[in-house]
Design a protein around this motif. Structure first.
Motif: not given
Length: 197
Positions: A26-27, A69-71, A81-84, A94-95
């Motif tokens: 989920p996002r 980076i997200d992958n 998850e990584f996002f701006i 996440g961890l």
């Protein structure tokens, strides 16, 4: 009445099971948006408005770098998850900054502005072999890393810090990608200076 209660419980159980077995993580942007008065637009996540510099010829674009980076964090943990963020912060879910993976509920984010990052460190772990990157706050902006989200009463860690650490793979390439993204967003990563007496 007894049958309808059992049916309702069964439906809820099936819905929870289907949600837990979902192939796509989920996002979830709710907790971070909850901190801003007047509700921010979730469509502003990964907005190209935060790209302050054009990518050099032959280099990945702003959005391609975010995706890479997200992958990398998803390679270790599919729910990471990584996002701006909607206000231009580098955010990890996440961890992150934790040792207690048992208590992670994926409803918290660690974020920092790209202009407050001093350096990005690639951390090799010779015990678990799960490597990480760590983004350090600049001396001028100590404690620039902040946690957003819902309270997790099993997690006793602070909600601010001087760095963000996230497990990723390949960690050296991920460090370079984060440094490049910070450059695209107008920041300047510095090498840690040696101590002088």
């Amino acid at each position: 009445m007894r049958m309808s209660t059992k049916s309702a419980i069964g439906i809820v159980a099936v819905a929870m099971l289907l949600g837990a077995c979902s192939p796509a993580p989920p996002r979830y942007f709710g907790p971070q948006l909850a901190w801003v008065p007047g509700e921010a637009d979730p469509a502003a996540i990964n907005s190209v408005a935060f790209a302050k510099r054009a990518p050099p010829l032959g280099r990945p674009s702003y959005l391609e770098t975010i995706g890479y980076i997200d992958n990398g964090v998803k390679y270790i943990d599919r729910y990471a998850e990584f996002f701006i963020s909607f206000d231009g912060e580098l955010c990890f879910r996440g961890l992150v900054n934790r040792q207690r993976e048992l208590f992670e509920n994926y409803q918290n984010y660690w974020c920092m502005y790209p202009t407050t990052v001093n350096n990005v460190e690639a951390i090799e772990n010779n015990v678990s072999y799960v490597n990480a990157v760590r983004l350090w706050c600049a001396i001028e902006t100590p404690q620039c890393a902040r946690r957003f989200g819902y309270p997790n009463f099993l997690d006793e860690s602070d909600s601010i810090g001087n760095s963000i650490s996230a497990q990723t793979r390949p960690f050296k390439d991920q460090r370079a990608a984060i440094e490049y993204l910070i450059y695209l967003m107008g920041g300047n990563v510095r090498e840690p200076a040696p101590l002088r007496r």
